[in-house]
Scaffold this motif. Structure first.
Motif, PDB file in Angstrom:
ATOM      1  N   GLN A  36      -3.356 -16.268  -1.718  1.00  0.00           N
ATOM      2  CA  GLN A  36      -1.741 -16.751  -1.115  1.00  0.00           C
ATOM      3  C   GLN A  36      -1.368 -16.423  -2.191  1.00  0.00           C
ATOM      4  OE1 GLN A  36      -3.529 -20.744  -1.304  1.00  0.00           O
ATOM      5  NE2 GLN A  36      -3.734 -20.448   0.336  1.00  0.00           N
ATOM      6  N   GLU A  37      -1.753 -16.445  -3.832  1.00  0.00           N
ATOM      7  CA  GLU A  37      -0.690 -15.490  -4.984  1.00  0.00           C
ATOM      8  C   GLU A  37       0.022 -14.198  -4.292  1.00  0.00           C
ATOM      9  OE1 GLU A  37      -0.100 -16.501  -9.272  1.00  0.00           O
ATOM     10  OE2 GLU A  37      -1.525 -15.834  -8.896  1.00  0.00           O
ATOM     11  N   ASP A  38      -0.499 -13.372  -4.218  1.00  0.00           N
ATOM     12  CA  ASP A  38      -0.601 -12.714  -4.109  1.00  0.00           C
ATOM     13  C   ASP A  38       0.475 -11.798  -2.702  1.00  0.00           C
ATOM     14  OD1 ASP A  38      -2.641 -11.385  -5.906  1.00  0.00           O
ATOM     15  OD2 ASP A  38      -3.865 -10.724  -4.568  1.00  0.00           O
ATOM     16  N   ARG A  39       0.114 -12.723  -1.559  1.00  0.00           N
ATOM     17  CA  ARG A  39       0.563 -12.794  -0.136  1.00  0.00           C
ATOM     18  C   ARG A  39       2.249 -13.407  -0.438  1.00  0.00           C
ATOM     19  NH1 ARG A  39      -2.184 -12.321   4.792  1.00  0.00           N
ATOM     20  NH2 ARG A  39      -0.530 -13.486   5.479  1.00  0.00           N
ATOM     21  N   GLU A  40       2.937 -14.311  -1.007  1.00  0.00           N
ATOM     22  CA  GLU A  40       4.045 -14.422  -1.345  1.00  0.00           C
ATOM     23  C   GLU A  40       4.349 -13.207  -1.877  1.00  0.00           C
ATOM     24  OE1 GLU A  40       6.085 -18.563  -3.085  1.00  0.00           O
ATOM     25  OE2 GLU A  40       4.653 -18.464  -3.534  1.00  0.00           O
ATOM     26  N   ILE A  41       3.850 -13.005  -2.840  1.00  0.00           N
ATOM     27  CA  ILE A  41       4.114 -11.711  -3.919  1.00  0.00           C
ATOM     28  C   ILE A  41       4.777 -10.990  -3.098  1.00  0.00           C
ATOM     29  CG2 ILE A  41       4.074  -9.499  -5.604  1.00  0.00           C
ATOM     30  CD1 ILE A  41       2.352 -12.086  -7.041  1.00  0.00           C
ATOM     31  N   LEU A  42       3.353 -10.150  -1.920  1.00  0.00           N
ATOM     32  CA  LEU A  42       4.233  -9.377  -1.007  1.00  0.00           C
ATOM     33  C   LEU A  42       5.154  -9.343   0.178  1.00  0.00           C
ATOM     34  CD1 LEU A  42      -0.176  -8.184  -0.931  1.00  0.00           C
ATOM     35  CD2 LEU A  42       1.997  -7.352  -1.496  1.00  0.00           C
ATOM     36  N   GLY A  43       5.582 -10.773   0.035  1.00  0.00           N
ATOM     37  CA  GLY A  43       6.720 -11.498   1.371  1.00  0.00           C
ATOM     38  C   GLY A  43       6.190 -11.959   2.433  1.00  0.00           C
TER      39      GLY A  43
END
Length: 57
Positions: A22-29
């Motif tokens: 979820q953290e990675d997906r948020e960073i990726l937009g």
């Protein structure tokens, strides 16, 4: 990598693995609606969904 780049992600409760995706997906937009989702037990169709923590840059 595959989970973080998928169209839609559904994680599990209290999972560090799901949290990191979820953290990675948020960073990726990726949109919040396709990122912060959780599988619910069969006897609880309306379980609590994960908290939506916003990354502050």
């Amino acid at each position: 990598y595959i989970c973080a780049h998928a169209r839609h992600f559904i994680g599990s409760h209290e999972s560090t693995f799901s949290f990191r995706i979820q953290e990675d997906r948020e960073i990726l937009g990726f949109p919040v609606a396709t990122t912060f989702n959780r599988l619910c037990p069969d006897d609880r169709p309306d379980c609590e969904q994960p908290a939506k923590w916003k990354i502050v840059y």
